[in-house]
Design a protein around this motif. Structure first.
Motif, PDB file in Angstrom:
ATOM      1  N   TRP A   1     -14.589 -12.856 -30.616  1.00 21.64           N
ATOM      2  CA  TRP A   1     -14.772 -11.502 -30.115  1.00 21.64           C
ATOM      3  C   TRP A   1     -15.589 -10.635 -31.065  1.00 21.64           C
ATOM      4  O   TRP A   1     -16.163  -9.622 -30.649  1.00 21.64           O
ATOM      5  CB  TRP A   1     -13.430 -10.850 -29.795  1.00 21.64           C
TER       6      TRP A   1
ATOM      7  N   THR B   1      -8.406  -9.480 -22.633  1.00 17.73           N
ATOM      8  CA  THR B   1      -8.456 -10.943 -22.740  1.00 17.73           C
ATOM      9  C   THR B   1      -7.365 -11.476 -23.666  1.00 17.73           C
ATOM     10  O   THR B   1      -6.804 -12.547 -23.416  1.00 17.73           O
ATOM     11  CB  THR B   1      -9.836 -11.401 -23.239  1.00 17.73           C
TER      12      THR B   1
ATOM     13  N   VAL C   1     -11.439  -6.660 -25.325  1.00 21.51           N
ATOM     14  CA  VAL C   1     -10.760  -7.403 -26.398  1.00 21.51           C
ATOM     15  C   VAL C   1      -9.264  -7.456 -26.103  1.00 21.51           C
ATOM     16  O   VAL C   1      -8.626  -8.514 -26.146  1.00 21.51           O
ATOM     17  CB  VAL C   1     -11.015  -6.749 -27.776  1.00 21.51           C
TER      18      VAL C   1
ATOM     19  N   ASN D   1     -12.436  -9.593 -38.472  1.00 18.29           N
ATOM     20  CA  ASN D   1     -11.339  -9.849 -37.536  1.00 18.29           C
ATOM     21  C   ASN D   1     -10.426 -10.950 -38.061  1.00 18.29           C
ATOM     22  O   ASN D   1      -9.193 -10.845 -37.988  1.00 18.29           O
ATOM     23  CB  ASN D   1     -11.884 -10.253 -36.166  1.00 18.29           C
TER      24      ASN D   1
ATOM     25  N   SER E   1     -10.245  -4.173 -33.917  1.00 22.73           N
ATOM     26  CA  SER E   1     -10.113  -5.326 -33.020  1.00 22.73           C
ATOM     27  C   SER E   1      -8.827  -6.089 -33.288  1.00 22.73           C
ATOM     28  O   SER E   1      -8.143  -6.527 -32.354  1.00 22.73           O
ATOM     29  CB  SER E   1     -11.321  -6.253 -33.172  1.00 22.73           C
TER      30      SER E   1
ATOM     31  N   LEU F   1     -18.864 -11.311 -29.433  1.00 28.61           N
ATOM     32  CA  LEU F   1     -18.932 -10.789 -28.069  1.00 28.61           C
ATOM     33  C   LEU F   1     -19.039  -9.270 -28.060  1.00 28.61           C
ATOM     34  O   LEU F   1     -19.768  -8.685 -27.249  1.00 28.61           O
ATOM     35  CB  LEU F   1     -17.710 -11.245 -27.273  1.00 28.61           C
ATOM     36  N   PHE F   2     -18.291  -8.628 -28.960  1.00 24.76           N
ATOM     37  CA  PHE F   2     -18.346  -7.160 -29.043  1.00 24.76           C
ATOM     38  C   PHE F   2     -19.774  -6.712 -29.341  1.00 24.76           C
ATOM     39  O   PHE F   2     -20.299  -5.797 -28.693  1.00 24.76           O
ATOM     40  CB  PHE F   2     -17.394  -6.668 -30.133  1.00 24.76           C
TER      41      PHE F   2
ATOM     42  N   TRP G   1     -13.928  -2.799 -26.556  1.00 29.60           N
ATOM     43  CA  TRP G   1     -12.606  -2.911 -27.174  1.00 29.60           C
ATOM     44  C   TRP G   1     -11.512  -3.055 -26.121  1.00 29.60           C
ATOM     45  O   TRP G   1     -10.497  -3.711 -26.358  1.00 29.60           O
ATOM     46  CB  TRP G   1     -12.337  -1.723 -28.087  1.00 29.60           C
TER      47      TRP G   1
ATOM     48  N   ILE H   1      -5.864  -6.684 -30.624  1.00 34.62           N
ATOM     49  CA  ILE H   1      -5.447  -8.053 -30.277  1.00 34.62           C
ATOM     50  C   ILE H   1      -3.948  -8.224 -30.464  1.00 34.62           C
ATOM     51  O   ILE H   1      -3.250  -8.762 -29.586  1.00 34.62           O
ATOM     52  CB  ILE H   1      -6.223  -9.077 -31.127  1.00 34.62           C
TER      53      ILE H   1
END
Length: 229
Positions: free
Chosen positions: A158, A135, A132, A201, A86, A161-162, A129, A90
């Motif tokens: 996230w 956004t 991720v 993360n 992640s 959320l994931f 993913w 990102i």
């Protein structure tokens, strides 16, 4: 005319979903329904990127970043939910934009499952993913994402959320046992895994953010990569 293509693709995807919904609910094929819905969500973004005039070196860059994100799962296989994927998605989206971030996240899930195992859950991981990255790319120019604290909060959110997206796959896979109690139990039991993902993360973003962003921005500027984002 080009600006109308993406909404039309979304409309087509929604139409396919409605057809699948009618058939799947009638025959109780809930897993098939879930796969069709996720594929419909993925399709417009893949087509949009495909229609862009990408250079070969840009495709290579996307492939390399996807491979790095995928391989980064393997050393942490023994630690559930603790993965740098992640964070890499990102940071890549932060530099190269939403569409690139989506592709990197989705392809990383598909490629890494060659090692972890493919299954009906793979499209859900691709979607999660991918979102991720999408956004992160959408928000990359906001004041919030341009601060270190804001990016860490984004990664933390996230992480949950994931897990919540993947819980939907788990619930749909047990249609005969469906109840609101099952929904509550699924989300409650995933809390510590989601928390581990969220904290990992934050850790990996803190560790990688400064160096990765500088290196990727240097590549983008020097070679003119994905400048149209």
């Amino acid at each position: 005319m080009a600006r109308f293509r993406f909404p039309l693709l979304i409309a087509l995807a929604l139409f396919v979903v409605m057809l699948a919904l009618t058939a799947a609910l009638k025959d109780r094929h809930y897993i098939l329904l879930s796969l069709v819905m996720v594929a419909a969500a993925l399709f417009p973004l893949f087509v949009r990127l495909e229609r862009r005039a990408l250079e070969s070196r840009e495709l290579v860059l996307l492939a390399v970043l996807s491979a790095v994100a995928a391989v980064s799962r393997i050393p942490f296989a023994a630690l559930p939910s603790v993965k740098p994927v992640s964070a890499i998605v990102i940071l890549s989206a932060y530099v190269f934009g939403a569409e690139a971030g989506f592709i990197i996240g989705a392809v990383a899930a598909l490629v890494s499952n060659v090692y972890f195992g493919q299954g009906p859950w793979t499209p859900w991981q691709m979607f999660a993913w991918g979102m991720v990255g999408l956004t992160a790319g959408w928000l990359r120019n906001t004041r919030w994402m341009r601060t270190r604290t804001g990016m860490l909060i984004f990664g933390f959110i996230w992480g949950f959320l994931f897990g919540w997206i993947m819980n939907i796959w788990y619930i749909i896979s047990l249609p005969d046992a469906f109840s609101w109690g099952l929904v509550a139990a699924a989300y409650a039991s995933s809390f510590y895994f989601d928390l581990a993902h969220a904290l990992s993360n934050v850790f990996f973003l803190s560790l990688l953010a400064g160096g990765w962003i500088k290196v990727l921005q240097r590549f983008r500027k020097k070679y003119g990569l994905l400048q149209q984002e």
